[in-house]
Design a protein around this motif. Structure first.
Motif, PDB file in Angstrom:
ATOM      1  N   SER A  68       0.837  -1.197   0.000  1.00 15.01           N
ATOM      2  CA  SER A  68       0.000   0.000   0.000  1.00 15.01           C
ATOM      3  C   SER A  68       0.873   1.248   0.000  1.00 15.01           C
ATOM      4  O   SER A  68       1.898   1.293   0.695  1.00 15.01           O
ATOM      5  CB  SER A  68      -0.901  -0.006   1.246  1.00 15.01           C
ATOM      6  N   GLU A  83      -0.065   5.346   0.347  1.00 18.82           N
ATOM      7  CA  GLU A  83      -1.064   6.406   0.480  1.00 18.82           C
ATOM      8  C   GLU A  83      -0.372   7.734   0.712  1.00 18.82           C
ATOM      9  O   GLU A  83       0.644   7.809   1.404  1.00 18.82           O
ATOM     10  CB  GLU A  83      -2.022   6.112   1.640  1.00 18.82           C
ATOM     11  N   ASN A 103      -5.276  10.382   1.291  1.00 16.53           N
ATOM     12  CA  ASN A 103      -5.355   9.299   0.310  1.00 16.53           C
ATOM     13  C   ASN A 103      -5.678   9.885  -1.065  1.00 16.53           C
ATOM     14  O   ASN A 103      -6.649   9.506  -1.724  1.00 16.53           O
ATOM     15  CB  ASN A 103      -6.404   8.254   0.704  1.00 16.53           C
ATOM     16  N   GLN A 133      -6.367   5.329  -3.509  1.00 20.30           N
ATOM     17  CA  GLN A 133      -5.999   3.918  -3.499  1.00 20.30           C
ATOM     18  C   GLN A 133      -6.994   3.129  -2.652  1.00 20.30           C
ATOM     19  O   GLN A 133      -7.363   3.550  -1.554  1.00 20.30           O
ATOM     20  CB  GLN A 133      -4.600   3.742  -2.924  1.00 20.30           C
ATOM     21  N   ASN A 147      -9.624  -0.048   3.200  1.00 18.28           N
ATOM     22  CA  ASN A 147      -9.026   1.126   3.834  1.00 18.28           C
ATOM     23  C   ASN A 147      -9.952   2.335   3.738  1.00 18.28           C
ATOM     24  O   ASN A 147     -11.027   2.290   3.133  1.00 18.28           O
ATOM     25  CB  ASN A 147      -7.674   1.439   3.182  1.00 18.28           C
ATOM     26  N   ARG A 154     -10.640   8.329  -0.116  1.00 17.88           N
ATOM     27  CA  ARG A 154     -10.060   9.654  -0.327  1.00 17.88           C
ATOM     28  C   ARG A 154     -10.985  10.713   0.275  1.00 17.88           C
ATOM     29  O   ARG A 154     -12.204  10.639   0.163  1.00 17.88           O
ATOM     30  CB  ARG A 154      -9.873   9.922  -1.819  1.00 17.88           C
TER      31      ARG A 154
END
Length: 751
Positions: free
Chosen positions: A693, A695, A717, A721, A738, A741
């Motif tokens: 990941s 970010e 973010n 993602q 997760n 954004r």
């Protein structure tokens, strides 16, 4: 080319590439003005004394107030710290209510409200033992310190991986404060502020508060009890009173948190078989579930930190009280219906699962007395006593999602009394002009009395019964030895060996235990012990325009406590792994590349391995591909890395400012965090191995009146993602994702 614009750049090389961009000292000197920008000394309390971070023989990262403001933009909870310093990972299957901390790969994936963690969280010098206390919001702080490696001497049990220390901004003798308001996507509102100053000649005070809210960002396409998810409404407040006498100081603290929001949102069959990618057509803004979902949490507490100065010694008393009450309910199967009904989905739902865990009764009392010497000579010491007393009651409920109104269909209760006491001592000695030695020892006694009962049996689970009782009684001696050698005025070399332990743990999630299971399904893990070796360098470079910290480490854990979560039987079982090892490095670098550009780089490598040839755990219930050997229906996990333990963690921040006039500036601040692949569970499966990941965040702001006012646009973010960050393995390929954004605008006024 920026590494953030090219997918060809390997994230694990990010830190080295950025370090290579640093100009040599001569180039910096040529660019320097008459008053070049320099880094202020960072003061920490890792050794219970205020010291320069460069002088402390521990691998430490300190996160200051401005960086916390940026990372916390948009209403983020404490998980925003994950990956923002080397070797730190934070995740949760409860959402905002229950963060799980990992340092150097050591942590605990257990989701039970009675779970212990090997990373201790200490808020204003008071340990927060319950996992629900560890998520207190981040606001009006002076700094956060992340202490890596065992901290058993000065901070006690349950610190074999390290400790995270939060230090609130204290009252001062000057009238000061701030107010901050932000608005963003999904109708997000965020307010925080503080005001403090003198009340009288001896007394001063500070009051701070936080309010955060966000609308639901995920729509339920099924006609279930909830229309939307992932919104929240949260508030917190802290009031402090400081008395400063001639030889006596008292700092009193009251604090409270209220959270009303969504529990972690599980999504059925979002993982494509054969890997950890989303199935075609996945939409993070839509789900179809038939269960009830909510998260309610109230915590409050207080502390009294007292200090008496007797000249050659000081006496400290730290008294703390904490209490929590919660109920968290969610649709665990992540879908609707069941395979044996006319309708179900998305994908295959073998059977419905909806449950809740609550904390109707909890209280924690702590007391520490500590003597500290103030000698002017080469030798100083500190010694103390510590007392811990916790009472906890946990309700576990099961519900029938297939019946009208989702009625209750199962109830179990756990109760535990935990008392612990310790005596400790630590000393430091200036053995030579350039050599300082430190050492310490701590004796701890820990007792637990546990009982659990099934009051109402869940379908296909254990019948009503109990109480099932377990008691543990463990003691331990832990300690540390370290040395700091001043190679020059700006460079320190250090080495440290330390031990620590985690007290025994008891688990009683009984609703789905097999009928006739020993002791009703209650499981116990014995104490774990760790020994750690580390050596490193801390340096101020280029006339204090840069600061470097680098550490190599190796640790061995005996009888590590692990939790076998889920599997086809949907139970959680505590186990001890015979041995676990970890090794790697940590890098912290902060530098002014120019007077206008400040860059920080962090990087870590953590190689962990479970070593127990006979240890097996239940594999997933369906859909996943287990790559470990299966013996007698159990997956052998010898040689596997620890769960939620990424090998690589990298982070970067860069702040560039342009002066627009006297006392005003335009600035750009960006931050990026990379986390390598992780296993979600003890066994290995490509479906339950989280992808790497990366970010990033961005902030563009205008500040004026010498920092008195700030107006900024921010994004978190920013590349939007989307990653699967955890899973449920007993039913189907269910996962959770997760944070999305977010964008917003923020205004801050300081006085």
């Amino acid at each position: 080319m920026s590494p953030f614009r090219s997918s060809a750049v390997r994230p694990q090389r990010l830190a080295l590439a950025l370090a290579a961009l640093l100009p040599p000292a001569g180039a910096l000197a040529q660019e320097a003005t008459d008053a070049p920008a320099t880094l202020d000394a960072v003061q920490v309390t890792a050794q219970r004394r205020v010291e320069n971070i460069q002088d402390v023989p521990v691998s430490i990262s300190s996160v200051g107030a401005e960086k916390l403001d940026v990372l916390g933009s948009g209403g983020s909870d404490v998980r925003f710290l994950s990956g923002r310093v080397p070797s730190l990972n934070i995740e949760s299957s409860y959402g905002r209510a229950f963060p799980r901390f990992y340092i150097r790969g050591l942590g605990n994936t257990d989701f039970d409200l009675n779970a212990s963690q090997p990373v201790s969280l200490i808020y204003d010098e008071v340990v927060q033992e319950s996992p629900l206390l560890k998520g207190f919001p981040v606001f009006d702080l002076e700094r956060i310190e992340v202490l890596r490696g065992p901290q058993g001497t000065l901070f006690g049990r349950n610190t074999p991986a390290g400790a995270v220390k939060f230090e609130s901004a204290r009252p001062t003798r000057e009238l000061d404060g701030y107010g901050q308001i932000a608005y963003g996507s999904d109708d997000m509102w965020n307010f925080e502020g503080a005001i403090g100053g003198p009340l009288s000649e001896r007394w001063s005070a500070r009051a701070s508060a936080l309010y955060q809210r966000r609308d639901d960002g995920v729509r339920n396409t099924h006609s279930g009890p909830n229309d939307g998810f992932e919104g929240y409404d949260e508030s917190a407040a802290r009031v402090q009173f400081l008395y400063e006498g001639e030889a006596f100081e008292a700092l009193l603290n009251l604090h409270r948190r209220d959270l009303n929001g969504t529990a972690r949102l599980f999504r059925a069959n979002i993982i494509a078989p054969g890997g950890n990618r989303f199935v075609p057509g996945f939409d993070r803004e839509r789900v179809s579930v038939d269960g009830v979902n909510f998260s309610e949490l109230e915590t409050w507490g207080g502390s009294a930190r007292l200090r008496w100065d007797f000249g050659s010694v000081s006496l400290y008393s730290i008294s703390g009280y904490e209490s929590a009450e919660s109920l968290n309910r969610g649709d665990i199967d992540g879908g609707y219906g069941a395979a044996f009904l006319p309708v179900s989905g998305p994908g295959v739902i073998p059977f419905a699962s909806e449950s809740a865990d609550g904390l109707p009764d909890h209280r924690q009392i702590t007391q520490e007395l500590r003597l500290e010497s103030n000698y002017p000579g080469a030798f100083n010491w500190q010694a103390g006593l510590f007392w811990f007393d916790e009472r906890i009651t946990i309700d576990s409920f099961n519900y029938d999602s297939l019946a009208p109104g989702n009625p209750r269909a199962g109830h179990a209760v756990q109760r535990q009394d935990n008392t612990a006491w310790a005596v400790f001592a630590s000393a430091e000695y200036q053995a030579a002009d350039k050599l300082k030695l430190r050492g310490g020892v701590r004796y701890t006694q820990d007792e637990k009395d546990f009982g659990a009962s099934v009051l109402e049996a869940a379908p296909f689970g254990a019948p009503a019964g109990g109480p099932y009782a377990v008691s543990t009684d463990a003691d331990n001696v832990s300690g540390d030895l370290s040395a700091v050698y001043a190679a020059s005025d700006d460079v320190n070399l250090f080495a440290r060996v330390a031990t620590g332990f985690r007290a025994p743990s008891i688990q009683g999630r009984l609703l789905f235990a097999a009928p006739g299971a020993p002791n009703g399904g209650v499981s116990t893990a014995g104490a774990e012990k760790v020994i750690s070796y580390e050596a490193g360098i801390k340096a101020d470079l280029w006339d204090k325009r840069a600061r470097l910290g680098f550490t190599l480490f190796r640790y061995d854990v005996d009888d590590q406590q692990i939790i076998a979560v889920g599997g086809g039987a949907n139970i959680a079982t505590l186990l001890n792994a015979d041995r676990t090892t970890g090794q790697g490095f940590e890098l912290d670098l902060e530098a002014y590349l120019t007077d206008s550009l400040l860059v920080t780089v962090g990087s870590s490598y953590n190689d962990t391995e479970i070593k127990d040839a006979a240890l097996g755990v239940a594999p997933c219930g369906g859909g996943c591909t287990v790559t470990d050997p299966i013996v007698g229906g159990f997956a052998r996990i010898d040689g596997n890395p620890l769960p939620q333990a990424p090998k690589w963690v990298h982070n970067l921040t860069a702040r560039y400012a342009v002066a627009l006039g006297e006392g005003s500036e335009l600035y750009v601040y960006t931050d990026w965090a990379y986390r390598g692949e992780v296993n979600f569970f003890l066994y290995e499966s490509p479906e339950f191995r989280g992808r790497s990941s990366l970010e990033g965040g961005l902030r563009i702001g205008y500040g004026w009146n010498y920092g008195g006012y700030d107006l900024a646009l921010f994004g978190r973010n920013i590349t939007d993602q989307t990653r699967i960050v955890g899973g449920i393995d007993f039913n189907n390929l269910t996962g959770f994702v997760n944070e999305p954004r977010t964008w917003g605008v923020e205004f801050t006024a300081r006085f």
